[in-house]
Design an enzyme around this catalytic site. Sequence first.
Site, PDB file in Angstrom:
ATOM      1  N   ARG A  80       0.741  -1.440   0.028  1.00 44.38           N
ATOM      2  CA  ARG A  80      -0.193   0.129   0.019  1.00 44.38           C
ATOM      3  C   ARG A  80       0.959   1.204  -0.040  1.00 44.38           C
ATOM      4  O   ARG A  80       0.306   2.398  -0.155  1.00 44.38           O
ATOM      5  CB  ARG A  80      -0.999  -0.143   1.076  1.00 44.38           C
ATOM      6  CG  ARG A  80      -2.291  -0.958   1.054  1.00 44.38           C
ATOM      7  CD  ARG A  80      -3.176  -0.651   2.058  1.00 44.38           C
ATOM      8  NE  ARG A  80      -2.817  -1.190   3.614  1.00 44.38           N
ATOM      9  CZ  ARG A  80      -3.480  -1.049   4.571  1.00 44.38           C
ATOM     10  NH1 ARG A  80      -4.510  -0.234   4.614  1.00 44.38           N
ATOM     11  NH2 ARG A  80      -2.978  -1.586   5.539  1.00 44.38           N
ATOM     12  N   GLY A 108      -7.957  -4.989  16.896  1.00 48.26           N
ATOM     13  CA  GLY A 108      -8.358  -6.301  18.110  1.00 48.26           C
ATOM     14  C   GLY A 108      -8.576  -5.529  19.329  1.00 48.26           C
ATOM     15  O   GLY A 108      -8.021  -4.567  19.878  1.00 48.26           O
ATOM     16  N   ASN A 162       1.259   2.040   6.924  1.00 43.99           N
ATOM     17  CA  ASN A 162       0.852   1.278   5.818  1.00 43.99           C
ATOM     18  C   ASN A 162       0.814   1.955   4.440  1.00 43.99           C
ATOM     19  O   ASN A 162       0.847   1.309   3.583  1.00 43.99           O
ATOM     20  CB  ASN A 162      -0.354   0.399   5.907  1.00 43.99           C
ATOM     21  CG  ASN A 162      -0.223  -0.709   7.405  1.00 43.99           C
ATOM     22  OD1 ASN A 162       0.810  -1.641   7.269  1.00 43.99           O
ATOM     23  ND2 ASN A 162      -0.678  -0.464   8.487  1.00 43.99           N
ATOM     24  N   ASN A 183      37.428  37.144   4.170  1.00 42.12           N
ATOM     25  CA  ASN A 183      36.288  37.233   3.757  1.00 42.12           C
ATOM     26  C   ASN A 183      36.302  37.025   2.117  1.00 42.12           C
ATOM     27  O   ASN A 183      37.089  37.044   1.479  1.00 42.12           O
ATOM     28  CB  ASN A 183      36.419  38.931   3.627  1.00 42.12           C
ATOM     29  CG  ASN A 183      35.167  39.488   3.015  1.00 42.12           C
ATOM     30  OD1 ASN A 183      34.378  39.881   3.833  1.00 42.12           O
ATOM     31  ND2 ASN A 183      35.100  39.804   1.878  1.00 42.12           N
ATOM     32  N   ASN A 211      35.726  23.635  -8.392  1.00 44.39           N
ATOM     33  CA  ASN A 211      36.339  22.523  -7.868  1.00 44.39           C
ATOM     34  C   ASN A 211      36.270  21.041  -8.689  1.00 44.39           C
ATOM     35  O   ASN A 211      36.487  20.214  -8.535  1.00 44.39           O
ATOM     36  CB  ASN A 211      35.611  22.079  -6.373  1.00 44.39           C
ATOM     37  CG  ASN A 211      34.283  21.704  -6.496  1.00 44.39           C
ATOM     38  OD1 ASN A 211      33.582  22.414  -7.326  1.00 44.39           O
ATOM     39  ND2 ASN A 211      33.575  20.991  -5.634  1.00 44.39           N
TER      40      ASN A 211
END
Length: 451
Positions: free
Chosen positions: A18, A144, A230, A363, A372
């Site tokens: 689900r 339950g 679920n 700075n 890079n």
Amino acid sequence: MTARSSLTIVLAAGEGTRMRSSLPKVLHPVAHQSLLAHVLAAAPKGTGTSLAVVIGPDHQAVADEAKRIRPDALTFVQAERLGTAHAVLAAREAIGRGVDELLIAFGDTPLISAETFARLRAPLARGAAIAALGFRAADPTGYGRFIVEGDRLVAIREQADASADERKIDLCNAGVMAIDGRRALDILGQIGNANSKGEYYLTDAVEIVRRQGWEAVVIETSEDEVRGINTKAQLAEAESVMQARLRKAAMEAGVTLIAPETVYLSTDTVFGKDVTIEPFVVIGPGVSIADGTVIHSFSHIVETTLGKKVSIGPYARLRPGTSLGDGARIGNFVETKAATLEAGVKVNHLSYIGDATVGANSNIGAGTITCNYDGFKKHKTVIGQGAFVGTNSSLVAPVTIGKGAYIGSGSVITKDVPDDAMALERNQQTIREGGAARYRELKTGGKKPEK
């Protein structure tokens, strides 16, 4: 008193259909950690404890996650899905080694706490055969029901089998259970599958215990703590509950959250004193924030260490491997990655600092980029203490800017700059041509292009 031994079995074999996802259900994240990781972190640990995770076939990723979180975890495969008791007995070998207490939990209940596990264990130390975790449901439909006599648990009745009166009961089964480890295999072995689905239900253990004249008890907790996941909607609900917990804990520890409901935290975030976080900030995993730091709105931070009295944002992105020294400042629309910025460094706006080390009190002007990546590999930029990099500068790595060096605005730097030296814009054209030639050489494998 001698410490009691325990085995925690975490059931994580469900496919989670689900969820509508190729990712196993228990690997979906809440607060930047998998559902399974939350449960394993809460399970008892330390001397005398052991852990087993029951997984489904072809779920190696779940086994790997269990080992990542708890290297002591054993894994067992439930080849067929024939009910919860059948899943528990997939770890029969671990149960058979003998422990005082067997705890059974589920890998999709990320909100369960270590304190709740401790509360479940306590009745077993007093002689109970089973302690079952229950909650008062706002809407008990589908759950339950716990049938109790006084403070004793008599049975767990499934919705389909419950009478009209039993369906009015709001004390519901969370599924989590503790069983006397010395009697566990005997109890589990008596569970049958004489039901409409032909499955072996762990809930039947309660009536088996009662027939033996042994004691079963209920431990109550909040409905939130035992939320099972679920669906993606339930995942979002659990995220909301977890974030509320984390925000509350942060504020109780002294963190100022200006608009708490807009801030997203990770379970492993470490806060110092007097930290302030403005609205709409996301803090991912692996973040440590020291005393007096302020994180301004709309910033995103992951795997980063922030020193004392640092200022971040607004609209800053700090990616993995970032480390900022005391008093450093990262301003709006600045991105960092794998970068160490020492104390007092300022990168106030519109810059990218990646794969770099920046010395104290330097700075970095607006629009500066550490270049890079050359199209093939990542390279490092080193900027010395007290350097000044002017606006709209490109530092083409690998390159070192010396201590106290001055880089003029608009410069493209491809060669190392010595300490206290000055690199000005007048060199820009030569540097650009050299860089382009080098890039063409790399693209052609070192060969000169044909005329």
